[in-house]
Scaffold this active site. Structure first.
Site, PDB file in Angstrom:
ATOM      1  N   THR A   1       0.880  -1.153   0.000  1.00  0.00           N
ATOM      2  CA  THR A   1       0.000   0.000   0.000  1.00  0.00           C
ATOM      3  C   THR A   1       0.921   1.206   0.000  1.00  0.00           C
ATOM      4  OG1 THR A   1      -1.381  -1.262   1.531  1.00  0.00           O
ATOM      5  CG2 THR A   1      -1.949   1.048   1.263  1.00  0.00           C
TER       6      THR A   1
ATOM      7  N   THR B   1      -0.698  -0.288   6.404  1.00  0.00           N
ATOM      8  CA  THR B   1      -0.328  -1.151   5.281  1.00  0.00           C
ATOM      9  C   THR B   1      -0.089  -2.565   5.779  1.00  0.00           C
ATOM     10  OG1 THR B   1       1.351  -1.637   3.614  1.00  0.00           O
ATOM     11  CG2 THR B   1       2.079  -0.358   5.517  1.00  0.00           C
ATOM     12  N   GLY B   2      -0.575  -3.532   5.015  1.00  0.00           N
ATOM     13  CA  GLY B   2      -0.394  -4.921   5.424  1.00  0.00           C
ATOM     14  C   GLY B   2      -1.536  -5.755   4.895  1.00  0.00           C
TER      15      GLY B   2
ATOM     16  N   VAL C   1     -12.660  -5.956  -0.757  1.00  0.00           N
ATOM     17  CA  VAL C   1     -12.352  -4.637  -0.219  1.00  0.00           C
ATOM     18  C   VAL C   1     -11.446  -4.831   0.994  1.00  0.00           C
ATOM     19  CG1 VAL C   1     -13.314  -2.504   0.709  1.00  0.00           C
ATOM     20  CG2 VAL C   1     -14.625  -3.828  -0.960  1.00  0.00           C
ATOM     21  N   GLY C   2     -10.267  -4.216   0.956  1.00  0.00           N
ATOM     22  CA  GLY C   2      -9.342  -4.299   2.088  1.00  0.00           C
ATOM     23  C   GLY C   2      -9.562  -3.146   3.047  1.00  0.00           C
TER      24      GLY C   2
END
Lengths: 311, 311
Positions: free
Chosen positions: A177, A228-229, A206-207
């Site tokens: 990201t 982020t991850g 969808v993250g």
């Protein structure tokens, strides 16, 4: 107006293993991180807003094929690219986000347009694209986004999926990201985040990136956060807002709150990754529980710091 | 296993104005709320899980044309129906959610299938529908969902939009959601929420209902929460998780946390609506800042309570 500001950016926690990193690639990555944070610094130094600074830094990373966002986005299991992005303003708590959009050159600018021009916070798919066209957001053809490197990653991931029960630690390069958080000279905080999702993810997934409170959050009372991850952990732990809540309700410092969220609370939901955060005093924190996180940060009058791994 | 349990349900905060409510409609609504909560109670009384109880209650309301979820969903500005739903387990913090799905008879069961069978938390649109088909979720044709009442609401809203600058308090019937929260005999909490969105909303708009932490949240350490109202406020305030954070970090009671979120924090982001919540001791809270909220609640050994307005 104070003469202080801060900005921190990340280029993802799904980094290339240190053992596989070449000097050439390292130079390229560091150069792009430097350019991105300089774009943000320039805006902040001139009295611009934290929203504009974070968006400018994210646009720079979206335009680079090196990061998993915008141009460098990874392919999903159906072999095409879907992107997510969000922007939040700490002063007004206004927010805008898009999910599952295709062919938008800079999804973070579509999210910003939503923040500015819609009563809705989150739009998805073709309808988010229509909204973006109506607000003069730039589109690109598929071949603009195509990189041989990302396509090869998909093929590798698809091969590995077939044997993943035996090799479940193969997460390298599967997530990433870009994001930026900033405090501007007016004391306003903002957070912007953008992603191409996870290689080989289901289409329509969808993250945490477009979800306010999960992957992105800003509040002038506390801090601005970009995560982020592997997004599902950040969703289940409501990680970005959790940093803010721990500061506001429990009196933790930014550093304490960030560490607790990344090293304890995220672990409980099997979450992997990291976050960047800046608080209302300009302090910066950049913890991660993965092998590395591409990152850069600076405060007014200090040099740019750039790092990729733990040391 | 303890001999105690609790369940609370809501049928939306976008209620018909008290002055326009007929006795006949009131009877119908109360009858459906009673049937829905009885379905949940039956499961809890027999030692079933909070997840099963909340889903059963929500399915009952989705199957009724009276509520804005499933069969009774409202029409968006393009004249079709898109639905959202989510389910969260307080024991494991596992969650599943779908957004912008069409023709799924009970979106809450699609969300439950995601919770149980996917590493992803949130799927959108056609891809969420494909996932649902693969997991034997029931689909219905358009005419199953069509109700003359809802279609007339769209036409009315579209007319009013043209004059809304002069009549900005015309929110009646424009929003609504159904939801259930429960504590089961094993001490596990769960929350389930489902909606057809807002009449005349943009297609592709994602509200708070499918967003973990915004419209739906459950955590055995604190409480289970389901929200209803104009979703954007709940997203910006991260309302569902905020109730939990205020309890865990600030030591507030369920009642104190719910009141603070609905009557103070939601107001700051111009949020309108309410929420239902149950805590780990079985206490129930059902605050709202709108004219009414269709709701019912009970604890083991007590009678069902049903209410629609403030008194």
């Amino acid at each position: 107006m104070k003469n202080t500001f801060s900005i921190a950016i990340h280029g993802g926690a799904g980094t290339i293993r240190q053992s596989e990193m070449t000097e050439e690639r390292k130079d390229e990555l560091q150069k792009c991180l430097r350019t991105a944070i300089l774009r943000g610094r320039h805006i902040l130094d001139n009295g611009g807003s934290a929203i504009d600074a974070t968006c400018a830094a994210v646009v720079e990373m979206e335009d680079s094929p090196l990061f998993n966002a915008g141009r460098g986005s990874v392919f999903n299991s159906s072999g095409f690219i879907e992107m997510d992005a969000s922007v939040m303003c700490g002063q007004t708590l206004a927010a805008g986000a898009v999910t599952c959009v295709r062919n938008i050159k800079n999804p973070v600018l579509a999210a910003k347009a939503l923040l500015e021009h819609s009563s809705h916070v989150l739009l998805s798919g073709a309808d988010a694209e229509s909204f973006s066209r109506n607000h003069n957001i730039e589109f690109e053809q598929d071949d603009f986004f195509y990189t041989e490197h990302r396509y090869q990653q998909l093929k590798d991931a698809q091969k590995k999926d077939r044997v993943q029960l035996d090799h479940s630690d193969e997460n390298d390069g599967k997530f990433g990201t870009v994001g930026a958080v900033a405090l501007d000279k007016n004391g306003n905080l903002a957070a912007s985040t953008s992603t191409g999702g996870m290689t080989n993810q289901l289409p329509g997934r969808v993250g945490d990136t477009p979800l306010i409170g999960s992957g992105n959050y800003a509040n002038n009372r506390t801090c601005a956060v970009s995560c982020t991850g592997i997004g599902e952990g950040f969703i289940r732990a409501v990680s970005a807002y959790d940093v803010s809540a721990l500061m506001e309700y429990k009196g933790l410092s930014l550093e304490q709150a960030c560490k607790l969220v990344v090293h304890e609370k995220l672990h409980k939901v099997e979450g992997m990754g990291g976050l960047i955060a800046v608080d209302k005093s300009g302090a910066v924190s950049l913890p991660f529980n993965s092998e590395g996180m591409y990152r850069a940060w600076l405060t007014a009058g200090t040099d740019i710091q750039i790092a990729m791994y733990k040391n």
